[in-house]
Design an enzyme around this catalytic site. Structure first.
Site, mmCIF file in Angstrom:
data_model
loop_
_atom_site.group_PDB
_atom_site.id
_atom_site.type_symbol
_atom_site.label_atom_id
_atom_site.label_comp_id
_atom_site.label_asym_id
_atom_site.label_seq_id
_atom_site.Cartn_x
_atom_site.Cartn_y
_atom_site.Cartn_z
ATOM 1 C CB SER A 311 163.585 5.507 66.308
ATOM 2 O OG SER A 311 163.086 4.628 65.355
ATOM 3 C CE LYS A 336 161.632 2.173 70.961
ATOM 4 N NZ LYS A 336 160.523 2.728 71.731
#
Length: 396
Positions: A311, A336
């Protein structure tokens, strides 16, 4: 690690506008870093004002109709049932991989953890293949570390309750206890290879150690960033500014599950003189994140990444790679790159739903793909990274 993603719980979500959030896939079990960002001035504002404005009717696979979600929660509460559970069922049926619903307590705990302090056992957890829960990281000196737990250990039970199939957030909640104080015990069933045993840990009040700085023998600097909690970005900037002028930097993002995106952008600003860090879309409308001007653009820099780099950490690695600012070394990152928006449901729980995706400065999508480093080094990655840094002139 923590169930919440590139988002973090909104601080003051009742009164402030929607805040863009990132899905960061693992739950820092002890650190409880969730995959979300708090809704406040520290993160880029979401478009359209209120969370509900960003969640109209579902659009395509994996999109949740916000009105259906709120209606299901309200009806469950009216029937004396759990609105949180009803909302989770709607999200589960939607196909939104990273969508999640957190009850009020979970969300408040996640917010507190993002401030850098928490009560827990000092480990991060992730959901692995087959719904298993594994230890992702162990905090030095914490209860889990003192008990000998290691990254990769499987968590089978918490206080006798099986955790397979549960979300990372649920396991985090069990490990933390329902408001359990420091010193309270929690029994954890652990498996390592063929060995299985039970370990009783005592929760402690801990401070996250998300940035550690080490001067290496050759004069270069190793900056390890474990997660992007409040203040992480500025600590990276301060470390770079304090380093000797010609010292290279080894930026270690391995095992970093993400956190506050604004902190990742601030960290990028340590090495960039302004410019694009990432773009993201919300229901097809594009936005951009930019670094602050004045970063150190000349210092040799190598970024270490692996499959646990997720992320917001992928956002940072992708920016440094695409902008030609760092040589990336290690293995492909997790992948992600979902953008989420939080919204509060009638019972006070919070839904984090996917509304778009982010891309690196070169336009590469990360979600489901990850970032392939410039130098793929599945083995002895740090050794290889130090060699590259030395070749760039980063040592004394």
């Amino acid at each position: 690690m923590l169930g919440p993603e590139f988002c973090t719980r909104p601080r003051g979500a009742r009164s402030r506008g929607a805040a863009l959030t990132f899905v960061f896939a693992s739950v820092l079990v002890a650190a409880a870093v969730t995959n979300c960002l708090p809704q406040d001035e520290r993160k880029p504002p979401g478009p359209g004002g209120s969370p509900a404005a960003a969640h109209q009717a579902g659009e395509g696979p994996g999109r949740v109709d916000q009105r259906e979600l709120a209606r299901a929660a309200a009806e469950a509460v009216a029937d004396g049932k759990s609105g949180t559970k009803a909302a989770r069922e709607v999200v589960s049926r939607s196909g939104d991989r990273w969508g999640a619903v957190y009850d009020r307590r979970e969300y408040e705990e996640f917010e507190q953890a993002l401030d850098g302090r928490y009560t827990g056992v000092g480990l991060s957890a992730r959901r692995a293949a087959g719904g298993r829960i594994e230890v992702a990281r162990v905090q030095d000196g914490g209860p889990a570390d003192r008990a000998g737990l290691r990254a990769g250990d499987r968590i089978r039970t918490v206080d006798g309750r099986p955790v397979d199939g549960r979300s990372a957030a649920e396991v985090v909640a069990l490990l933390r206890g329902d408001g359990a104080p420091a010193g309270s015990p929690v029994a954890v069933g652990v498996q390592r290879g063929t060995r299985a045993w039970n370990e009783t840990l005592r929760r402690a009040r801990l401070a996250t150690e998300d940035v550690t700085v080490q001067r290496l023998a050759d004069g270069s600097l190793r900056i390890r960033v474990a997660a992007f909690t409040k203040g992480t970005g500025q600590r990276v900037r301060d470390a770079v500014r304090a380093a000797p002028r010609d010292a290279g930097v080894l930026l270690d993002l391995r095992g970093n599950s993400g956190g506050l995106v604004t902190e990742a952008v601030t960290a990028a600003s340590a090495f960039l003189d302004g410019g694009l860090v990432a773009t993201y879309d919300v229901h097809g409308e594009e936005r951009a994140l930019h670094a602050r001007p004045g970063g150190d653009t000349g210092r040799p820099l190598v970024a270490l990444v692996d499959g646990g780099t997720m992320s917001a950490a992928e956002l940072l690695a992708g920016a440094l790679k695409d902008r030609g600012r760092a040589v990336t070394v290690g293995s492909r990152t997790f992948g992600k790159g979902s953008v989420q928006m939080p919204s509060r449901l009638p019972d006070g729980s919070v839904a984090e739903l996917t509304v778009g995706h982010y891309r690196t400065p070169a336009g590469h999508g990360v979600d489901g793909r990850g970032i392939t480093p410039d130098l793929v080094a599945p083995d002895r990655a740090e050794e290889r990274a130090r060699t590259v840094l030395s070749g760039l002139g980063g040592g004394s």
